[in-house]
Design a protein around this motif. Structure first.
Motif, PDB file in Angstrom:
ATOM      1  N   GLU A 116       0.866  -0.898   0.097  1.00 15.75           N
ATOM      2  CA  GLU A 116       0.072  -0.145   0.290  1.00 15.75           C
ATOM      3  C   GLU A 116       1.113   1.336  -0.103  1.00 15.75           C
ATOM      4  OE1 GLU A 116      -3.013   2.633   3.175  1.00 15.75           O
ATOM      5  OE2 GLU A 116      -3.295   0.291   2.586  1.00 15.75           O
ATOM      6  N   ALA A 117       1.948   1.361   0.564  1.00 13.85           N
ATOM      7  CA  ALA A 117       2.611   3.118   0.576  1.00 13.85           C
ATOM      8  C   ALA A 117       3.628   2.810  -0.383  1.00 13.85           C
ATOM      9  CB  ALA A 117       3.852   2.544   2.281  1.00 13.85           C
ATOM     10  N   LEU A 118       3.755   1.214  -0.929  1.00 14.98           N
ATOM     11  CA  LEU A 118       4.733   1.671  -2.272  1.00 14.98           C
ATOM     12  C   LEU A 118       3.665   1.548  -3.288  1.00 14.98           C
ATOM     13  CD1 LEU A 118       6.966   0.291  -4.125  1.00 14.98           C
ATOM     14  CD2 LEU A 118       6.002  -2.231  -4.234  1.00 14.98           C
ATOM     15  N   LEU A 119       2.654   1.521  -3.444  1.00 13.34           N
ATOM     16  CA  LEU A 119       1.820   2.370  -4.828  1.00 13.34           C
ATOM     17  C   LEU A 119       1.673   4.256  -4.504  1.00 13.34           C
ATOM     18  CD1 LEU A 119      -0.843  -0.762  -4.061  1.00 13.34           C
ATOM     19  CD2 LEU A 119       0.238   0.441  -6.384  1.00 13.34           C
ATOM     20  N   ASN A 120       1.034   4.334  -2.981  1.00 14.27           N
ATOM     21  CA  ASN A 120       0.433   5.775  -2.275  1.00 14.27           C
ATOM     22  C   ASN A 120       1.946   6.190  -3.339  1.00 14.27           C
ATOM     23  OD1 ASN A 120      -1.803   5.654  -1.703  1.00 14.27           O
ATOM     24  ND2 ASN A 120      -1.490   4.229  -0.769  1.00 14.27           N
ATOM     25  N   GLN A 121       3.444   6.010  -3.075  1.00 13.14           N
ATOM     26  CA  GLN A 121       4.812   6.938  -3.005  1.00 13.14           C
ATOM     27  C   GLN A 121       4.761   6.856  -5.181  1.00 13.14           C
ATOM     28  OE1 GLN A 121       8.203   4.731  -2.021  1.00 13.14           O
ATOM     29  NE2 GLN A 121       9.029   7.144  -1.211  1.00 13.14           N
ATOM     30  N   ARG A 122       4.471   5.484  -5.299  1.00 12.98           N
ATOM     31  CA  ARG A 122       4.999   5.098  -6.746  1.00 12.98           C
ATOM     32  C   ARG A 122       3.631   6.131  -7.552  1.00 12.98           C
ATOM     33  NH1 ARG A 122       5.549   5.120 -11.742  1.00 12.98           N
ATOM     34  NH2 ARG A 122       6.610   4.063 -12.930  1.00 12.98           N
ATOM     35  N   PHE A 123       2.673   5.556  -6.763  1.00 12.16           N
ATOM     36  CA  PHE A 123       0.732   5.997  -7.767  1.00 12.16           C
ATOM     37  C   PHE A 123      -0.274   6.913  -7.289  1.00 12.16           C
ATOM     38  CE2 PHE A 123       2.256   2.266  -9.503  1.00 12.16           C
ATOM     39  CZ  PHE A 123       2.480   1.964 -11.253  1.00 12.16           C
ATOM     40  N   PRO A 124       0.459   7.877  -6.752  1.00 15.13           N
ATOM     41  CA  PRO A 124      -0.722   9.061  -5.809  1.00 15.13           C
ATOM     42  C   PRO A 124      -1.915   9.701  -6.365  1.00 15.13           C
ATOM     43  CG  PRO A 124       1.533  10.170  -6.472  1.00 15.13           C
ATOM     44  CD  PRO A 124       2.109   8.589  -6.841  1.00 15.13           C
ATOM     45  N   ALA A 125      -2.269   9.621  -5.193  1.00 10.73           N
ATOM     46  CA  ALA A 125      -3.625  10.294  -6.091  1.00 10.73           C
ATOM     47  C   ALA A 125      -3.590  11.724  -6.643  1.00 10.73           C
ATOM     48  CB  ALA A 125      -4.613  10.252  -4.478  1.00 10.73           C
ATOM     49  N   ASP A 126      -2.209  12.222  -6.643  1.00 11.23           N
ATOM     50  CA  ASP A 126      -1.883  13.593  -6.993  1.00 11.23           C
ATOM     51  C   ASP A 126      -1.309  13.167  -8.518  1.00 11.23           C
ATOM     52  OD1 ASP A 126       0.217  12.849  -5.896  1.00 11.23           O
ATOM     53  OD2 ASP A 126       0.578  15.388  -5.489  1.00 11.23           O
ATOM     54  N   GLY A 127      -0.983  11.884  -8.897  1.00  7.18           N
ATOM     55  CA  GLY A 127       0.240  12.599 -10.011  1.00  7.18           C
ATOM     56  C   GLY A 127      -0.502  11.927 -10.875  1.00  7.18           C
ATOM     57  N   ASP A 128       0.769  11.464 -12.261  1.00  5.66           N
ATOM     58  CA  ASP A 128      -0.646  11.431 -13.317  1.00  5.66           C
ATOM     59  C   ASP A 128      -0.803  10.078 -13.618  1.00  5.66           C
ATOM     60  OD1 ASP A 128       0.539  14.044 -14.335  1.00  5.66           O
ATOM     61  OD2 ASP A 128       2.195  13.525 -15.237  1.00  5.66           O
ATOM     62  N   ASP A 129       0.188   9.003 -13.353  1.00  9.62           N
ATOM     63  CA  ASP A 129      -0.670   7.552 -13.266  1.00  9.62           C
ATOM     64  C   ASP A 129      -2.010   7.774 -13.034  1.00  9.62           C
ATOM     65  OD1 ASP A 129       1.322   6.464 -15.235  1.00  9.62           O
ATOM     66  OD2 ASP A 129       2.358   6.608 -13.004  1.00  9.62           O
ATOM     67  N   PHE A 130      -2.415   8.184 -12.017  1.00  7.78           N
ATOM     68  CA  PHE A 130      -3.284   8.368 -10.384  1.00  7.78           C
ATOM     69  C   PHE A 130      -4.742   9.279 -12.155  1.00  7.78           C
ATOM     70  CE2 PHE A 130      -6.624   9.848  -8.042  1.00  7.78           C
ATOM     71  CZ  PHE A 130      -7.584   9.110  -7.571  1.00  7.78           C
ATOM     72  N   ARG A 131      -4.535  10.131 -12.271  1.00 10.24           N
ATOM     73  CA  ARG A 131      -5.500  10.911 -12.974  1.00 10.24           C
ATOM     74  C   ARG A 131      -5.455  10.122 -14.176  1.00 10.24           C
ATOM     75  NH1 ARG A 131      -2.402  15.233 -10.717  1.00 10.24           N
ATOM     76  NH2 ARG A 131      -1.136  15.606 -12.283  1.00 10.24           N
ATOM     77  N   ALA A 132      -5.306   9.604 -15.045  1.00 10.63           N
ATOM     78  CA  ALA A 132      -4.993   8.872 -16.221  1.00 10.63           C
ATOM     79  C   ALA A 132      -5.661   7.731 -16.232  1.00 10.63           C
ATOM     80  CB  ALA A 132      -3.967   8.039 -16.828  1.00 10.63           C
ATOM     81  N   ILE A 133      -5.330   6.743 -15.534  1.00 10.03           N
ATOM     82  CA  ILE A 133      -6.330   5.831 -14.413  1.00 10.03           C
ATOM     83  C   ILE A 133      -7.891   6.474 -14.742  1.00 10.03           C
ATOM     84  CG2 ILE A 133      -6.516   4.141 -13.234  1.00 10.03           C
ATOM     85  CD1 ILE A 133      -3.987   3.736 -12.829  1.00 10.03           C
ATOM     86  N   ALA A 134      -7.777   7.187 -13.472  1.00  6.47           N
ATOM     87  CA  ALA A 134      -9.160   8.083 -13.439  1.00  6.47           C
ATOM     88  C   ALA A 134     -10.741   8.398 -14.362  1.00  6.47           C
ATOM     89  CB  ALA A 134      -9.745   9.062 -11.910  1.00  6.47           C
ATOM     90  N   GLU A 135      -9.430   8.953 -15.432  1.00  7.32           N
ATOM     91  CA  GLU A 135     -10.343  10.257 -16.430  1.00  7.32           C
ATOM     92  C   GLU A 135     -10.354   8.413 -17.799  1.00  7.32           C
ATOM     93  OE1 GLU A 135     -12.160  11.706 -19.174  1.00  7.32           O
ATOM     94  OE2 GLU A 135     -10.452  12.401 -17.228  1.00  7.32           O
ATOM     95  N   ALA A 136     -10.123   7.393 -18.213  1.00  7.18           N
ATOM     96  CA  ALA A 136      -9.967   6.515 -17.904  1.00  7.18           C
ATOM     97  C   ALA A 136     -11.048   5.635 -17.380  1.00  7.18           C
ATOM     98  CB  ALA A 136      -9.122   5.369 -18.377  1.00  7.18           C
ATOM     99  N   CYS A 137     -11.487   5.903 -16.251  1.00  7.94           N
ATOM    100  CA  CYS A 137     -12.765   4.786 -15.973  1.00  7.94           C
ATOM    101  C   CYS A 137     -14.113   5.553 -16.661  1.00  7.94           C
ATOM    102  CB  CYS A 137     -12.582   4.721 -14.557  1.00  7.94           C
ATOM    103  SG  CYS A 137     -11.271   3.149 -14.334  1.00  7.94           S
ATOM    104  N   LYS A 138     -14.199   6.527 -16.641  1.00  7.96           N
ATOM    105  CA  LYS A 138     -15.060   7.776 -16.286  1.00  7.96           C
ATOM    106  C   LYS A 138     -15.468   7.635 -18.594  1.00  7.96           C
ATOM    107  CE  LYS A 138     -13.518  11.910 -13.672  1.00  7.96           C
ATOM    108  NZ  LYS A 138     -12.920  12.632 -12.761  1.00  7.96           N
ATOM    109  N   GLU A 139     -14.411   7.918 -18.957  1.00  9.82           N
ATOM    110  CA  GLU A 139     -14.450   7.570 -20.812  1.00  9.82           C
ATOM    111  C   GLU A 139     -15.194   6.258 -20.855  1.00  9.82           C
ATOM    112  OE1 GLU A 139     -11.380   8.605 -23.053  1.00  9.82           O
ATOM    113  OE2 GLU A 139     -10.669  10.259 -22.159  1.00  9.82           O
ATOM    114  N   ALA A 140     -14.507   4.858 -19.813  1.00  8.57           N
ATOM    115  CA  ALA A 140     -14.974   3.829 -20.164  1.00  8.57           C
ATOM    116  C   ALA A 140     -16.612   3.563 -19.865  1.00  8.57           C
ATOM    117  CB  ALA A 140     -13.782   2.792 -19.721  1.00  8.57           C
ATOM    118  N   VAL A 141     -16.817   4.369 -18.386  1.00  8.50           N
ATOM    119  CA  VAL A 141     -18.432   3.565 -18.225  1.00  8.50           C
ATOM    120  C   VAL A 141     -19.114   4.247 -18.926  1.00  8.50           C
ATOM    121  CG1 VAL A 141     -19.652   4.913 -16.192  1.00  8.50           C
ATOM    122  CG2 VAL A 141     -17.905   3.650 -15.366  1.00  8.50           C
TER     123      VAL A 141
END
Length: 160
Positions: free
Chosen positions: A32-57
């Protein structure tokens, strides 16, 4: 994910960025700590996944089922492309889901959409349940997507 439309294949490639990093690691609080460090909620990967989910829904191929006020669906079955992880995504709004246990653990990506949405008391970011754990998944304070990575796709619904 725009300007190109998100497809299941593109979504899988996006998630593989995560599973390539975590493959073979214990499913625990260190992960959990590794993921929050490597892929933080304010990071590009998080935003890309969230946007992809919105588009896919919006496109209709993600969260295409509904029961008890929860939209859900298995997006990717476990297999070699994601190092044995399956991917499920749910959309929840101030609701509790059915109790289940995680034989191999559960890795959750919490993506608030409205209000101060929290998943099992946790805000935006990663939360990990270890092997053998169980819960009744609950989103409170608003609406959120929650992406579940399940090692080997293992989940067991109970009658609690």
């Amino acid at each position: 994910m725009s300007p190109d439309k998100v497809t299941p294949e593109r979504f899988q490639a996006l998630i593989s960025r995560v599973t390539d990093v975590i493959a073979g690691l214990p499913v625990d609080k260190e992960l959990e700590a590794l993921l929050n460090q490597r892929f933080p909620a304010d990071g590009d990967d998080f935003r890309a996944i969230a946007e992809a989910c919105k588009e896919a829904v919006a496109a209709g191929w993600m969260c295409d089922r509904e029961h008890g006020g929860i939209k859900y669906g298995r997006v990717i079955k476990p297999g070699p492309a994601l190092k044995g992880f399956s991917v499920d995504v749910v959309e929840m709004n101030d609701v509790a889901g059915p109790h289940h246990v995680h034989p191999n653990g559960e890795i959750d990506l919490i993506m608030p959409l409205e209000g101060d949405a929290r998943f099992d008391g946790h805000g935006a970011g990663w939360f990990v349940y270890g092997p053998g754990s169980g819960h009744r998944p609950t989103v409170s304070g608003g609406r959120a997507y929650v992406l579940y990575l399940l090692p080997e796709g293992a989940i067991e619904f109970t009658r609690q």
